[in-house]
Write an enzyme that holds these catalytic residues in place. Structure first.
Site, PDB file in Angstrom:
ATOM      1  CG  ASN A 128      -1.698  -1.201   1.443  1.00 27.63           C
ATOM      2  OD1 ASN A 128      -2.177  -1.788   0.481  1.00 27.63           O
ATOM      3  ND2 ASN A 128      -1.882  -1.619   2.686  1.00 27.63           N
ATOM      4  CG  HIS A 161      11.423   3.082   5.833  1.00 24.27           C
ATOM      5  ND1 HIS A 161      12.482   3.426   6.647  1.00 24.27           N
ATOM      6  CD2 HIS A 161      11.906   2.139   4.992  1.00 24.27           C
ATOM      7  CE1 HIS A 161      13.545   2.704   6.314  1.00 24.27           C
ATOM      8  NE2 HIS A 161      13.213   1.913   5.307  1.00 24.27           N
ATOM      9  CG  HIS A 165       6.477  -0.497   4.721  1.00 20.83           C
ATOM     10  ND1 HIS A 165       6.224   0.855   4.672  1.00 20.83           N
ATOM     11  CD2 HIS A 165       5.389  -1.053   5.298  1.00 20.83           C
ATOM     12  CE1 HIS A 165       5.035   1.110   5.209  1.00 20.83           C
ATOM     13  NE2 HIS A 165       4.508  -0.037   5.588  1.00 20.83           N
ATOM     14  CD  GLN A 215       0.884  -4.541   5.658  1.00 22.26           C
ATOM     15  OE1 GLN A 215       0.383  -5.302   6.474  1.00 22.26           O
ATOM     16  NE2 GLN A 215       0.306  -3.408   5.300  1.00 22.26           N
TER      17      GLN A 215
END
Lengths: 360, 360
Positions: free
Chosen positions: A170, A181, A183, A185
């Site tokens: 997302n 930052h 990233h 999932q």
């Protein structure tokens, strides 16, 4: 790819990945108190699907200051983040506030069926640099990230209680992200969730009828038309599908069907990294600003069966329909499940085709 | 209920509804030029669902000034709105920019199946007052609105090419609404869309197995528990279902199963209006501000079959999870189709139960 598996003081797992050997003396920090996650599933009888409830997530005492970034490397041992300092490229750790966890136990009874919300939620930190984005990472770094997703899919999918592994990102405040930052999932589900289940059923039906992969045939047709193609390499492509539901929806896939990321031959994986980076740069070039999106990687269920019908691919859903207008999901999308678009994929493809990008 | 059916200069239909007789000399205005809508459907082969494309919607020349309200009554014949001045309560007219229309023809060919996007999109103006809300309307007015939804369901559903009728309201800028005049929409689909199809399949399976309506049994269990009930009248109830996907999701239904709004006995309809108003007032009372939501009315398919398994109900999806935080749909919800909630329906029910409302 090198990796180092560590355990945090609160029991959670941390894996570091690098293109270079990793210092084996690195240790895994953990911020704050231990969270005892115990989410549970309830059966939605009308939709015929599971919903997961993790009520501790709102009441958490862990309230970091706004400038605190748990995904940065730890620079002050008195204020640990999720990651150690050291030379590595990508990190994966167990989500501190998981919606699914192998520790789930004793689901409370309800008027509908309930189960412990087993499975796993992992956080994937794309880089140590908090101020960049996936689009800006070097091709070799993106290729490493694909290897990480692949490796996690293999490891999680091998667990008998994991039926589906979904890596996703997302990106942007418009999709609810407050932590910038870079990233993503990984959700590892104890069942095949509704959308992948539906997709796989369509693929199986087609494969039984025609002996070929559905998406393989669609990709061949997209390449044949060329009208909506954004990137065409020897092994991978990116395109706006003729059936796009979001105005700037883009798919990325290897040209030859494989069910899982870890089954990609290296050349296909490298070309997929190039296709991915091309899309990301075109997105950011479109309006000369970082475009938010949801990116999800669809693979075959990890149910121990062979899946010759499945064709690994990523789907991108940017929430904008024009430079300054969001595409809201409302009545027909959320209640009926039918998407209504006021943009033709061919028109949006032309816009993105016109964005020139260079990758060295 | 009185009604008057008119035709606009551009051919669109307008129906006025009132609790009093309507002046038959009223005529139907139409703002701006005639829009030649020709949306088409494309088949999404992986999800196995139709997507509708109405590309003219973005290129429309119709650009009203910000203060212009097309749902207000016409006060200056030189600047017509969608509605005439006159004594009536509710108005329904054909959407000027429909995603589905009986006029759709000659779908363009594609690499996937295409069809003209037939069906119908209607706008329902709840009241002539642009500065109120559904919650604030008198009970008798809300009861009239339910009769209007019922009548439109009957009329649209009777058309052989209409398979499903969905009345809904998107309320609030958070769900994409820019026009604050209280209004909703009706989508009449030429097929049963994915979510109602799924719900009806679950209901049919249960009915075949148990000889009872699934939602009827669930409602009886919810009343038995009482834990999540917000309103319990003689004929209708409102509650947060044990399987809620949104933190403040509320359902409203008659206590006895009927498949369609137009099959509600008057006493049940009136109690349903009271249940509906109770929910709306509790929503607005929760944080002392107008709460945005999506409200959708689920009925049985209008496929000419009997539907003893179906139980009419409304579902409300407010986009907030706390007073100041939105519930974003992201990776697991949009890509996998599994909702993750950090709120227990029991806790949210207590919050809404504590909001006192009075209806006279």
């Amino acid at each position: 790819m090198y990796s180092l598996t560590l355990q945090k003081p609160d029991g959670r797992q941390l894996i570091l990945y690098s293109r270079r050997p990793i210092d084996p003396t690195l240790s895994a920090p953990a911020p704050g108190e231990t969270i005892r996650a115990n989410p549970h599933l309830r059966w939605h009888p009308l939709r015929g699907e599971w919903v997961t409830y993790a009520s501790y997530r709102q009441g958490r005492t862990f309230m970091p200051p706004p400038e605190y970034n748990p995904l940065a490397i730890t620079t002050d041992p008195q204020n640990p983040t999720e990651l150690p300092a050291g030379d590595y490229d990508v990190a994966v750790f167990d989500n501190r506030f998981p919606s699914l966890t192998p520790l789930a136990h004793d689901a409370p009874p309800s008027i509908v069926d309930t189960l412990p919300a087993t499975g796993k939620c992992e956080v994937v930190v794309f880089t140590q640099d908090p101020n960049t984005s996936l689009a800006a990472l070097p091709l070799a770094h993106i290729d490493l990230l694909i290897q990480v997703w692949a490796e996690r899919t293999r490891a999680l999918g091998a667990q008998p209680d994991i039926q589906y592994v979904l890596p996703f990102e997302n990106k942007g405040v418009e999709v609810g992200v407050t932590l910038h930052h870079p990233h993503g999932q990984i959700y590892a589900y104890p069942f095949v969730p509704p959308v992948p289940a539906r997709m796989n059923a369509q693929e199986r039906q087609y494969h039984e009828r025609h002996g070929r992969s559905l998406l393989q045939d669609l990709i061949d047709a997209e390449i044949g038309s060329g009208e909506r193609v954004l990137y065409l390499g020897e092994h991978a492509l990116a395109w706006l599908p003729a059936w796009a539901r979001y105005p700037y929806e883009v798919w990325v896939a290897p040209r030859r069907a494989v069910p899982y990321l870890y089954e990609l031959p290296p050349a296909a994986r490298q070309d997929l990294a190039r296709a991915l980076k091309t899309v990301l740069l075109k997105y950011d070039g479109l309006w000369q600003r970082s475009l938010p999106y949801l990116m999800a990687w669809f693979q075959a269920p990890t149910d121990g069966q062979a899946h010759p019908e499945a064709h690994l691919h990523a789907e991108f859903y940017p929430p904008y329909r024009t430079r300054d207008r969001l595409k809201f999901l409302a009545g027909t999308e959320l209640a009926a499940g039918m998407f209504a678009s006021d943009a033709l994929p061919e028109d949006k493809a032309r816009e993105l085709q016109a964005v020139e990008v260079s990758i060295d």
